[in-house]
Design an enzyme around this catalytic site. Structure first.
Site, PDB file in Angstrom:
ATOM      1  N   GLU A  70      15.055 -18.838 -25.649  1.00 54.59           N
ATOM      2  CA  GLU A  70      15.196 -19.864 -24.357  1.00 54.59           C
ATOM      3  C   GLU A  70      14.066 -21.055 -24.647  1.00 54.59           C
ATOM      4  O   GLU A  70      13.069 -20.881 -24.527  1.00 54.59           O
ATOM      5  CB  GLU A  70      14.753 -19.172 -23.230  1.00 54.59           C
ATOM      6  N   ALA A 109       9.762 -23.653 -16.501  1.00 50.35           N
ATOM      7  CA  ALA A 109       8.210 -23.232 -16.745  1.00 50.35           C
ATOM      8  C   ALA A 109       8.278 -23.360 -18.301  1.00 50.35           C
ATOM      9  O   ALA A 109       7.655 -22.474 -19.074  1.00 50.35           O
ATOM     10  CB  ALA A 109       8.228 -21.809 -16.208  1.00 50.35           C
ATOM     11  N   HIS A 143      18.972 -25.120 -18.729  1.00 47.73           N
ATOM     12  CA  HIS A 143      17.670 -25.878 -18.831  1.00 47.73           C
ATOM     13  C   HIS A 143      18.642 -27.210 -19.429  1.00 47.73           C
ATOM     14  O   HIS A 143      18.139 -28.022 -20.233  1.00 47.73           O
ATOM     15  CB  HIS A 143      16.727 -25.529 -19.681  1.00 47.73           C
ATOM     16  N   ASN A 170      20.198 -22.573 -11.531  1.00 43.01           N
ATOM     17  CA  ASN A 170      18.661 -22.922 -11.891  1.00 43.01           C
ATOM     18  C   ASN A 170      18.732 -23.684 -13.095  1.00 43.01           C
ATOM     19  O   ASN A 170      19.257 -23.463 -14.112  1.00 43.01           O
ATOM     20  CB  ASN A 170      18.153 -21.449 -11.967  1.00 43.01           C
ATOM     21  N   ARG A 219      31.317 -36.388  -6.494  1.00 39.45           N
ATOM     22  CA  ARG A 219      31.607 -37.499  -7.425  1.00 39.45           C
ATOM     23  C   ARG A 219      31.359 -36.935  -8.846  1.00 39.45           C
ATOM     24  O   ARG A 219      31.701 -37.493  -9.867  1.00 39.45           O
ATOM     25  CB  ARG A 219      31.072 -38.588  -7.144  1.00 39.45           C
ATOM     26  N   ASP A 279      17.395 -12.018  -7.242  1.00 43.49           N
ATOM     27  CA  ASP A 279      16.038 -11.556  -6.518  1.00 43.49           C
ATOM     28  C   ASP A 279      15.786 -12.033  -5.103  1.00 43.49           C
ATOM     29  O   ASP A 279      14.844 -11.707  -4.645  1.00 43.49           O
ATOM     30  CB  ASP A 279      15.101 -11.801  -7.475  1.00 43.49           C
ATOM     31  N   GLY A 280      16.783 -12.736  -4.541  1.00 44.77           N
ATOM     32  CA  GLY A 280      16.411 -13.465  -3.312  1.00 44.77           C
ATOM     33  C   GLY A 280      15.598 -14.561  -3.207  1.00 44.77           C
ATOM     34  O   GLY A 280      15.513 -15.246  -2.432  1.00 44.77           O
ATOM     35  N   ASP A 314      15.446 -12.329 -15.791  1.00 41.92           N
ATOM     36  CA  ASP A 314      14.732 -13.162 -16.424  1.00 41.92           C
ATOM     37  C   ASP A 314      13.113 -12.743 -16.030  1.00 41.92           C
ATOM     38  O   ASP A 314      12.314 -13.775 -15.528  1.00 41.92           O
ATOM     39  CB  ASP A 314      15.032 -14.567 -15.344  1.00 41.92           C
TER      40      ASP A 314
END
Length: 381
Positions: free
Chosen positions: A123, A134, A189, A213, A221, A242-243, A268
């Site tokens: 990643e 991060a 990302h 995320n 649009r 995970d909320g 993650d």
């Protein structure tokens, strides 16, 4: 060799559906279709038996890092997640110096060769500074296919996935290169448009890294990457349940549009998973974990999670209201298929590895078996 085992009386989730009062026969390290007369019988009435969990995207746990730790650190993190039902884990790296990433991949490849991890996920560093999350912006770079190839080679056949901002220069060529080498190209990302994301999918991308995320939101649009990734049947979408990372409505939206066959629950996770609050390092970045939520010390961006897949499972059923069978697909069968390991793991079928999780009626974990050996319990109360 340990005696054969019969796990009897449970609600067993099979590829064909849930069997009430079902049984799973374990012979050595594998699931069998018949049991010998001397098999041990364990009464699991009132419990669920589901396949062992498969985590495509995980940076560590138990206070140990997959992204920068030693082999011993990685094994400690792997064991932590096994205690929470993850019988198969891919070790995820984070953005770093390219030479360091190559060296670290060599060490992870040895663990993959031994069967301790299921491979490596890179990643970064080929991600967008606009959506870096991060990751250290100073170490980000465009996805040069030659550098992508360097990391593939460093993994000695154990590179499983690479997350790219495919709109960057070299992005599409890198997707094609990854695909040619049997490595999953994941869109993430990213600051890509809808049209650029469609191009990446056509070039061979098959996964959306933690959908919603670190990517632009949906606009009426400018529908952006989320819309392209949800609507294309070639894409499996990762979700962090995970909320914190996702509102329940966003998770429901993903399941509605992608269907249960195209969702993969991931953690993650970073070092604090299964360990506790405090200060940690995620690659070169310092992270503060408070009340189970990981954020960068500088800037406050969410920095991975402290999630374990048993919590993701329970939340999906009890909070999000998803059918157990759909959750099993997302947490076991789908990621196993993506990794090309569905001939061995991901479902409870004769001939496959005896990787399974026992849950009580409230979906709390009470037992974990990996390759025929109990890692946890079972604690039947």
């Amino acid at each position: 060799m340990a005696p054969s085992k019969v796990l009897a009386g449970a609600r067993v989730v099979l590829p064909t559906g849930t069997v009430d009062g079902g049984r799973v026969i374990v012979d050595g390290t594998r699931i069998a279709d018949t049991a010998p007369p001397d098999a041990e019988v364990l009464d699991l009435a009132g419990h669920w038996v589901v396949p062992g969990f498969v985590d495509l995207h995980n940076h560590g746990g138990g206070g140990a890092s997959f992204a920068g730790g030693t082999a011993e650190d990685v094994l400690r993190g792997v064991h932590t997640h096994r205690l929470h039902g993850t019988t198969t884990v891919v070790a995820s790296a984070v953005t770093g110096d390219l030479d360091f990433l190559a060296r670290h991949a060599g060490m992870l490849a040895e663990l993959a060769q031994q069967g301790d991890i299921a491979g490596i996920h890179f990643e970064g560093p080929f991600i967008s500074p606009c959506r870096k999350g991060a990751h250290d912006e100073e170490l980000l770079r465009d996805p040069d296919p030659a550098e992508v190839r360097k990391l593939i080679d460093a993994a000695h056949g154990h590179a499983r996935m690479m997350t790219l901002a495919t709109e960057l220069p070299g992005g599409l060529d890198s997707v094609r290169l990854l695909t040619e080498h049997g490595v999953i190209a994941a869109v993430g990302h990213t600051d890509a448009t809808y049209e650029q994301t469609v191009q990446a999918i056509d070039a061979g991308a098959t996964v959306a890294t933690h959908l919603f995320n670190a990517m632009p939101p949906v606009g009426h649009r400018a529908p952006g990457p989320i819309t392209a990734l949800l609507e294309d049947e070639r894409i499996t979408v990762e979700l962090i349940n995970d909320g914190t990372h996702l509102h329940p409505a966003a998770l429901q939206l993903a399941f509605h549009h992608a269907g249960a066959s195209r969702v993969a629950f991931i953690t993650d996770a970073m070092d604090a998973a299964g360990f506790g609050d405090g200060r940690y390092m995620l690659g070169p970045m310092e992270v503060e974990v408070a009340d189970g939520v990981a954020r960068l010390v500088e800037g406050g961006s969410i920095a991975g999670s402290t999630l374990t897949l048993d919590r993701a499972f329970k939340r999906a059923v009890t909070v999000d209201g998803l059918p157990v069978e759909d959750v099993v697909a997302a947490i076991s069968a789908n990621p196993a298929r993506l990794l090309g390991l569905d001939d061995r793991i991901g479902s409870l079928e004769p001939g496959k590895d005896a990787d399974l999780v026992v849950l009580d009626a409230g979906f709390d974990l009470v037992g974990v078996m990996r390759r025929g050996e109990w890692v946890v319990g079972p604690h039947l109360g």
